[in-house]
Design a protein around this motif. Structure first.
Motif, mmCIF file in Angstrom:
data_model
loop_
_atom_site.group_PDB
_atom_site.id
_atom_site.type_symbol
_atom_site.label_atom_id
_atom_site.label_comp_id
_atom_site.label_asym_id
_atom_site.label_seq_id
_atom_site.Cartn_x
_atom_site.Cartn_y
_atom_site.Cartn_z
ATOM 1 N N MET A 172 0.835 -1.204 0.000
ATOM 2 C CA MET A 172 0.000 0.000 0.000
ATOM 3 C C MET A 172 0.870 1.255 0.000
ATOM 4 O O MET A 172 1.871 1.319 0.711
ATOM 5 C CB MET A 172 -0.889 0.025 1.253
ATOM 6 N N PRO A 173 0.477 2.253 -0.775
ATOM 7 C CA PRO A 173 1.197 3.526 -0.722
ATOM 8 C C PRO A 173 0.882 4.239 0.590
ATOM 9 O O PRO A 173 -0.068 3.880 1.292
ATOM 10 C CB PRO A 173 0.640 4.305 -1.914
ATOM 11 N N LYS A 174 1.688 5.245 0.889
ATOM 12 C CA LYS A 174 1.466 6.037 2.093
ATOM 13 C C LYS A 174 1.239 7.483 1.705
ATOM 14 O O LYS A 174 1.752 7.957 0.695
ATOM 15 C CB LYS A 174 2.668 5.932 3.030
ATOM 16 N N ASP A 175 0.468 8.183 2.539
ATOM 17 C CA ASP A 175 0.230 9.605 2.287
ATOM 18 C C ASP A 175 1.437 10.416 2.754
ATOM 19 O O ASP A 175 2.445 9.856 3.202
ATOM 20 C CB ASP A 175 -1.070 10.078 2.940
ATOM 21 N N GLU A 176 1.341 11.734 2.648
ATOM 22 C CA GLU A 176 2.471 12.605 2.991
ATOM 23 C C GLU A 176 2.855 12.543 4.466
ATOM 24 O O GLU A 176 3.941 12.952 4.851
ATOM 25 C CB GLU A 176 2.200 14.060 2.562
ATOM 26 N N PHE A 177 1.976 11.985 5.320
ATOM 27 C CA PHE A 177 2.260 11.863 6.749
ATOM 28 C C PHE A 177 2.701 10.448 7.125
ATOM 29 O O PHE A 177 2.925 10.160 8.298
ATOM 30 C CB PHE A 177 1.037 12.272 7.580
ATOM 31 N N GLY A 178 2.778 9.555 6.141
ATOM 32 C CA GLY A 178 3.254 8.195 6.384
ATOM 33 C C GLY A 178 2.169 7.190 6.712
ATOM 34 O O GLY A 178 2.470 6.052 7.064
ATOM 35 N N TYR A 179 0.890 7.561 6.587
ATOM 36 C CA TYR A 179 -0.206 6.641 6.869
ATOM 37 C C TYR A 179 -0.565 5.847 5.620
ATOM 38 O O TYR A 179 -0.534 6.370 4.509
ATOM 39 C CB TYR A 179 -1.444 7.402 7.358
ATOM 40 N N PHE A 180 -0.932 4.579 5.820
ATOM 41 C CA PHE A 180 -1.316 3.719 4.708
ATOM 42 C C PHE A 180 -2.569 4.247 4.008
ATOM 43 O O PHE A 180 -3.478 4.747 4.649
ATOM 44 C CB PHE A 180 -1.612 2.291 5.189
ATOM 45 N N ILE A 181 -2.580 4.105 2.683
ATOM 46 C CA ILE A 181 -3.754 4.436 1.873
ATOM 47 C C ILE A 181 -4.229 3.108 1.279
ATOM 48 O O ILE A 181 -3.643 2.604 0.329
ATOM 49 C CB ILE A 181 -3.410 5.437 0.752
ATOM 50 N N PRO A 182 -5.298 2.532 1.838
ATOM 51 C CA PRO A 182 -5.693 1.180 1.439
ATOM 52 C C PRO A 182 -6.437 1.070 0.116
ATOM 53 O O PRO A 182 -6.423 0.032 -0.512
ATOM 54 C CB PRO A 182 -6.613 0.737 2.575
ATOM 55 N N ASN A 183 -7.082 2.118 -0.327
ATOM 56 C CA ASN A 183 -7.947 2.002 -1.493
ATOM 57 C C ASN A 183 -7.285 2.468 -2.791
ATOM 58 O O ASN A 183 -7.960 2.701 -3.773
ATOM 59 C CB ASN A 183 -9.257 2.751 -1.260
ATOM 60 N N LYS A 184 -5.944 2.594 -2.787
ATOM 61 C CA LYS A 184 -5.227 3.000 -3.992
ATOM 62 C C LYS A 184 -3.918 2.233 -4.098
ATOM 63 O O LYS A 184 -3.300 1.912 -3.099
ATOM 64 C CB LYS A 184 -4.892 4.494 -3.947
ATOM 65 N N THR A 185 -3.501 2.014 -5.341
ATOM 66 C CA THR A 185 -2.184 1.427 -5.557
ATOM 67 C C THR A 185 -1.171 2.563 -5.641
ATOM 68 O O THR A 185 -1.549 3.736 -5.793
ATOM 69 C CB THR A 185 -2.140 0.622 -6.878
#
Length: 170
Positions: A71-84
């Motif tokens: 999973m990719p992460k947002d700018e704060f380092g949190y997982f983004i589950p609904n996107k590759t």
């Protein structure tokens, strides 16, 4: 009487962990709008340890599941589950391009179509001249060549029609 053997697993499979992680993250997004708690495999351990006995094997299985989900992460380092990662890259590129273009969504609700009949052979050149002409600034939202002429969308089609008719020599 033959008894079926049931095998009890101490730890969930990697696939089971992946499913649980996805459900946790999607619930987080549905409840809060975005993931604000989960950055690493360790952040999921409290949940897994409430279901399975704590062990190094459980930790490794959760880590494997996180790696497999990629999973990719947002700018704060949190997982983004609904996107590759690829979708996130495309989204960022689109955001950059929209910003660069000064893009804005315009409702067509207040706009009316107006058709200017013109010969197909010259319609695209005519439209190019109209787009560059100061006479037509602010008179239409969009214009496209079509079979048999140019289609305009305008908030005030009557004013545009008067202008177009004043330029048509009869």
């Amino acid at each position: 009487m033959e008894y079926e053997k049931t095998t009890l697993r101490k730890n969930p499979s990697r696939e089971t962990c992946e499913g649980i992680i996805k459900r946790i993250l999607m619930t987080e997004i549905l409840e809060k709008g975005k993931n604000e708690h989960f950055r690493t495999a360790a952040d999921f351990m409290n949940y897994f340890e409430s279901l399975y006995p704590a062990s190094n094997a459980l930790t490794k299985q959760v880590q494997r599941a996180i790696r497999a989900l990629d999973m990719p992460k947002d700018e704060f380092g949190y997982f983004i589950p609904n996107k590759t990662a690829e979708q996130l890259t495309q989204e960022k590129e689109l955001q950059y391009l929209f910003q660069k273009a000064g893009a804005a969504v315009c409702s067509m609700e207040d706009y009316k179509p107006l058709f200017l009949k013109a010969d197909d052979a010259i319609a695209s050149y005519l439209l190019d001249v109209i787009r560059r002409s100061p006479f037509f600034d602010g008179k239409y939202l969009t214009a496209h060549t079509t079979a048999g002429g140019i289609l305009f969308y305008s908030k005030n089609p009557t004013q545009l029609e008067v202008l177009l008719n004043s330029l048509i020599v009869r």
